[in-house]
Design an enzyme around this catalytic site. Structure first.
Site, mmCIF file in Angstrom:
data_model
loop_
_atom_site.group_PDB
_atom_site.id
_atom_site.type_symbol
_atom_site.label_atom_id
_atom_site.label_comp_id
_atom_site.label_asym_id
_atom_site.label_seq_id
_atom_site.Cartn_x
_atom_site.Cartn_y
_atom_site.Cartn_z
ATOM 1 N N HIS A 23 0.845 -1.208 0.000
ATOM 2 C CA HIS A 23 0.000 0.000 0.000
ATOM 3 C C HIS A 23 0.879 1.257 0.000
ATOM 4 O O HIS A 23 0.621 2.197 -0.748
ATOM 5 C CB HIS A 23 -0.878 0.057 1.261
ATOM 6 C CG HIS A 23 -1.897 -1.045 1.387
ATOM 7 N ND1 HIS A 23 -2.053 -1.773 2.538
ATOM 8 C CD2 HIS A 23 -2.822 -1.517 0.511
ATOM 9 C CE1 HIS A 23 -3.044 -2.646 2.387
ATOM 10 N NE2 HIS A 23 -3.517 -2.528 1.144
ATOM 11 N N LYS A 76 -17.281 -6.289 8.737
ATOM 12 C CA LYS A 76 -16.053 -7.038 9.034
ATOM 13 C C LYS A 76 -15.634 -6.827 10.482
ATOM 14 O O LYS A 76 -15.955 -5.817 11.079
ATOM 15 C CB LYS A 76 -14.920 -6.540 8.126
ATOM 16 C CG LYS A 76 -15.002 -7.070 6.715
ATOM 17 C CD LYS A 76 -13.739 -6.639 5.976
ATOM 18 C CE LYS A 76 -13.847 -6.896 4.492
ATOM 19 N NZ LYS A 76 -12.737 -6.280 3.758
ATOM 20 N N ARG A 128 -1.907 -6.368 -8.183
ATOM 21 C CA ARG A 128 -0.695 -7.137 -7.895
ATOM 22 C C ARG A 128 -0.508 -8.265 -8.887
ATOM 23 O O ARG A 128 0.585 -8.520 -9.350
ATOM 24 C CB ARG A 128 -0.777 -7.715 -6.477
ATOM 25 C CG ARG A 128 -0.674 -6.681 -5.392
ATOM 26 C CD ARG A 128 -1.183 -7.193 -4.093
ATOM 27 N NE ARG A 128 -2.569 -7.635 -4.223
ATOM 28 C CZ ARG A 128 -3.343 -7.959 -3.206
ATOM 29 N NH1 ARG A 128 -2.854 -7.948 -1.987
ATOM 30 N NH2 ARG A 128 -4.586 -8.338 -3.396
ATOM 31 N N SER A 171 -2.918 -7.763 3.087
ATOM 32 C CA SER A 171 -3.160 -7.569 4.524
ATOM 33 C C SER A 171 -3.555 -8.898 5.165
ATOM 34 O O SER A 171 -3.124 -9.229 6.272
ATOM 35 C CB SER A 171 -4.280 -6.548 4.737
ATOM 36 O OG SER A 171 -3.922 -5.317 4.190
HETATM 37 O O1 PNS Z 1 -8.915 -3.056 0.637
HETATM 38 P P1 PNS Z 1 -10.134 -3.593 -0.042
HETATM 39 O O2 PNS Z 1 -10.957 -4.362 0.950
HETATM 40 O O3 PNS Z 1 -9.790 -4.384 -1.269
HETATM 41 O O4 PNS Z 1 -11.028 -2.341 -0.532
HETATM 42 C C1 PNS Z 1 -12.287 -2.513 -1.120
HETATM 43 C C2 PNS Z 1 -13.026 -1.180 -1.283
HETATM 44 C C3 PNS Z 1 -13.032 -0.411 0.020
HETATM 45 C C4 PNS Z 1 -12.339 -0.344 -2.313
HETATM 46 C C5 PNS Z 1 -14.477 -1.503 -1.754
HETATM 47 O O5 PNS Z 1 -15.016 -2.471 -0.940
HETATM 48 C C6 PNS Z 1 -15.385 -0.276 -1.760
HETATM 49 O O6 PNS Z 1 -15.236 0.611 -2.557
HETATM 50 N N1 PNS Z 1 -16.344 -0.230 -0.797
HETATM 51 C C7 PNS Z 1 -17.261 0.876 -0.638
HETATM 52 C C8 PNS Z 1 -18.678 0.511 -1.035
HETATM 53 C C9 PNS Z 1 -18.857 0.592 -2.539
HETATM 54 O O7 PNS Z 1 -18.738 1.620 -3.139
HETATM 55 N N2 PNS Z 1 -19.163 -0.572 -3.138
HETATM 56 C C10 PNS Z 1 -19.344 -0.709 -4.550
HETATM 57 C C11 PNS Z 1 -18.031 -0.944 -5.267
HETATM 58 S S1 PNS Z 1 -18.310 -1.259 -6.965
#
Ligand code: PNS
Length: 221
Positions: free
Chosen positions: A71, A95, A144, A182
């Protein structure tokens, strides 16, 4: 007096330009794009405000539970590419994170304390709504491996459908971070593996504290 200017834009302090078209002074005025007698500081302020409006603000969203050096690498690359980048930590009630929201914010702020164009914030709800609220133009995501691609592709296209003007940009981390996640960090550390060099030192220390605080036999993440 076009050279050696006192106001930095081609005119010596106090110099007066003769009026009338076709003169060298008129050409000079046209070059610098302002009327004689106009306040140069006001002009510069307007140029600066215009540049600020033009600046590109990116949002790098994620759970960051915890922040890894992968990150950190993406954020540093983003900070070089965009005028400003916001590390946006998702407040996710579903979560059960290992690191609290406060800890995650504190860690990211501490790691990027010396980088004024990196901001750390939290968000709830739809990512694109947050991006719009912050008047950002770009979502940054790290890619990645091929295995990341399908989910990221779906998310980018859904976000594009929701707000077509917001662009998602994918960035590759440096090679040595391509296998870090993570989830793996938490698992490896909990089972006694070394994560030194894969996460910021502050994360390693906090992981150690958490492990020490757990009752024996409850090491799994
Ligand atoms: O670190 P992560 O868990 O891969 O991040 C995922 C994240 C936070 C980018 C994704 O879950 C997100 O954008 N969540 C917010 C809710 C949302 O907008 N959902 C629709 C995505 S298409």
């Amino acid at each position: 007096a076009d050279h050696d200017s006192a106001d930095g834009i081609g005119r010596a302090a106090g110099a007066r330009w003769p009026r009338g078209p076709g003169t060298r002074a008129a050409a000079a005025r046209a070059r610098v794009g302002r009327r004689p007698g106009a306040d140069p500081n006001r002009q510069r302020r307007r140029q600066r405000d215009h540049l600020l409006r033009m600046s590109t603000l990116a949002v790098y969203p994620g759970s960051f539970d915890p922040l890894t050096n992968g990150h950190v690498d993406i954020i540093s690359r983003g900070a070089r590419l965009f005028d400003r980048i916001i590390v946006a930590i998702l407040v996710n009630a579903e979560k059960a994170p290992l690191f609290s929201m406060e800890e995650r914010v504190e860690i990211a702020r501490s790691v990027f304390a010396d980088q004024p164009n990196v901001e750390v914030d939290t968000f709830k709800g739809l990512l694109v709504d947050y991006v719009e609220r912050r008047r950002a133009q770009v979502i940054v995501r790290g890619l990645r491996a091929l295995s990341d691609f399908e989910f990221e592709f779906q998310m980018a296209l859904m976000n594009q459908r929701l707000k077509p003007k917001i662009e998602t940009i994918f960035m590759m981390p440096a090679e040595q971070y391509t296998y870090i996640s993570s989830r793996l960090i938490k698992e490896v550390f909990a089972l006694g593996g070394r994560v030194h060099g894969l996460v910021p030192d502050m994360v390693e220390t906090r992981l150690r504290d958490k492990l020490a605080a757990q009752p024996a036999g409850q090491a799994a993440p």
